[in-house]
Scaffold this motif. Structure first.
Motif, PDB file in Angstrom:
ATOM      1  N   GLU A 120       0.834  -1.208   0.000  1.00  0.00           N
ATOM      2  CA  GLU A 120       0.000   0.000   0.000  1.00  0.00           C
ATOM      3  C   GLU A 120       0.867   1.256   0.000  1.00  0.00           C
ATOM      4  O   GLU A 120       0.568   2.226  -0.707  1.00  0.00           O
ATOM      5  CB  GLU A 120      -0.924  -0.009   1.217  1.00  0.00           C
ATOM      6  N   LYS A 121       1.946   1.235   0.770  1.00  0.00           N
ATOM      7  CA  LYS A 121       2.829   2.394   0.867  1.00  0.00           C
ATOM      8  C   LYS A 121       3.446   2.740  -0.484  1.00  0.00           C
ATOM      9  O   LYS A 121       3.610   3.916  -0.843  1.00  0.00           O
ATOM     10  CB  LYS A 121       3.938   2.107   1.889  1.00  0.00           C
ATOM     11  N   LEU A 122       3.757   1.721  -1.285  1.00  0.00           N
ATOM     12  CA  LEU A 122       4.411   1.945  -2.574  1.00  0.00           C
ATOM     13  C   LEU A 122       3.463   1.704  -3.758  1.00  0.00           C
ATOM     14  O   LEU A 122       3.910   1.484  -4.883  1.00  0.00           O
ATOM     15  CB  LEU A 122       5.646   1.046  -2.691  1.00  0.00           C
ATOM     16  N   ASN A 123       2.170   1.771  -3.478  1.00  0.00           N
ATOM     17  CA  ASN A 123       1.141   1.689  -4.529  1.00  0.00           C
ATOM     18  C   ASN A 123       1.200   0.388  -5.343  1.00  0.00           C
ATOM     19  O   ASN A 123       1.009   0.400  -6.562  1.00  0.00           O
ATOM     20  CB  ASN A 123       1.246   2.896  -5.471  1.00  0.00           C
ATOM     21  N   PHE A 124       1.446  -0.716  -4.654  1.00  0.00           N
ATOM     22  CA  PHE A 124       1.557  -2.011  -5.316  1.00  0.00           C
ATOM     23  C   PHE A 124       0.286  -2.854  -5.191  1.00  0.00           C
ATOM     24  O   PHE A 124       0.229  -3.959  -5.734  1.00  0.00           O
ATOM     25  CB  PHE A 124       2.724  -2.817  -4.731  1.00  0.00           C
ATOM     26  N   SER A 125      -0.707  -2.365  -4.485  1.00  0.00           N
ATOM     27  CA  SER A 125      -1.879  -3.193  -4.181  1.00  0.00           C
ATOM     28  C   SER A 125      -2.535  -3.770  -5.435  1.00  0.00           C
ATOM     29  O   SER A 125      -2.921  -4.942  -5.469  1.00  0.00           O
ATOM     30  CB  SER A 125      -2.897  -2.381  -3.384  1.00  0.00           C
TER      31      SER A 125
END
Length: 311
Positions: A120-125
């Motif tokens: 979530e922090k690195l927009n990988f979801s």
């Protein structure tokens, strides 16, 4: 003074009798983004590997994260995140599977929760189930950063993390790095060949042939170089001959084309200015203006200086 995360003195490393890191001393404070710069083969990667416990120095001493770099290598590795130059994950595994593998290696507590939070922090979801091998260069670098963050390190060691990725991906990567430093007080030591990236660092160090040649803020590094630079504008057809003549003059350390102009630099202001006047005499439509030396001008000068010292 802020807490020192890296504090090493006189570090030496040799391979087959050749000195790769030569009595290097460095201090990096908590929360800094420290740019570690130098030409290929200058010893940057070797130094980083000594910091995180993958190599043992042949001489010197110091601490990383408060731990002795000679005796506490296993502990240091648990508290530092090291991102190598080459993408080193399993391309036939998904993003989530790669992160799970790394989390198991570090024995990360509450593994699933940590993976979800990191994605979530690195927009990988939305990419959790995408194969790592199908990611673009920028997303591969972001996956490598995610893997570094899983065990919540205090120090990030990033070795040319944006090499080969497009400008937009580079900017987004650096936005993440700055967010980590400012919001989580994480310390970052990063190597790069991009001058725009170097300018985004809190402080810089430049090494060549294993020797530390400059250290400080951007302004301090430029000022300490003692370099004076002029922008010389002339008709395009005149530039090749002007470059050859300027480079042949001992007072001129650099004469390089920048678009339709030349950047001419030297450390003896009067002698360099006279060399420019002599070479440019009689050239029509000429414009000569002293400008502030840029980081690229300074580092090319330091590279040449390092080569001279080595020889």
């Amino acid at each position: 003074m802020s807490e020192l995360v890296i504090d090493v003195t006189g570090i030496v490393k040799k391979f087959s009798g050749r000195t790769v890191v030569d009595r290097l001393s460095l201090k990096v404070r908590r929360g800094e983004i420290f740019g570690f710069l130098g030409p290929n083969g200058s010893g940057k990667t070797t130094f980083i590997r000594m910091l995180c416990g993958l190599l043992t120095p042949d001489a010197g001493e110091g601490k990383c994260l408060g731990y002795n770099i000679l005796k506490d290598q296993n502990i240091i590795r648990r508290h530092a995140g090291y991102m190598t130059q080459k993408f080193s994950f399993y391309e036939d595994l998904t993003v989530r599977e790669n992160l799970d593998f790394i989390a198991r290696i570090y024995d990360v507590p509450d593994r699933k929760k940590s993976i979800i939070e990191t994605m979530e922090k690195l927009n990988f979801s939305s990419r959790a189930n995408q194969l790592a091998g199908s990611l673009s260069g920028g997303w591969k670098q972001r996956l490598a950063l995610a893997a570094c963050l899983l065990h919540k390190p205090e120090l990030l060691l990033l070795d040319e993390p944006t090499a080969g990725v497009d400008p937009k991906a580079r900017r987004e990567f650096w936005d993440e790095v700055h967010k980590l430093a400012s919001e989580e007080n994480m310390t970052v030591l990063i190597t790069t060949h991009y001058m725009d990236e170097a300018e985004r660092c809190t402080r810089l160090a430049y090494i060549a042939y294993g020797k530390l040649l400059a250290e400080g803020t951007l302004a301090e590094v430029i000022s300490s170089s003692g370099l004076y630079t002029w922008s010389v504008s002339a008709p395009q057809k005149e530039l090749p001959a002007m470059i050859r003549k300027l480079q042949a003059d001992k007072a001129v350390l650099q004469a390089a084309p920048f678009g339709n102009t030349l950047h001419v630099s030297g450390t003896d202001k009067s002698a360099t200015e006279n060399a420019i006047k002599t070479v440019c005499a009689g050239v029509q439509e000429l414009s000569v203006e002293e400008i502030e030396s840029g980081l690229e001008d300074v580092f090319i000068h330091l590279m040449d200086k390092g080569k001279d010292n080595f020889q």
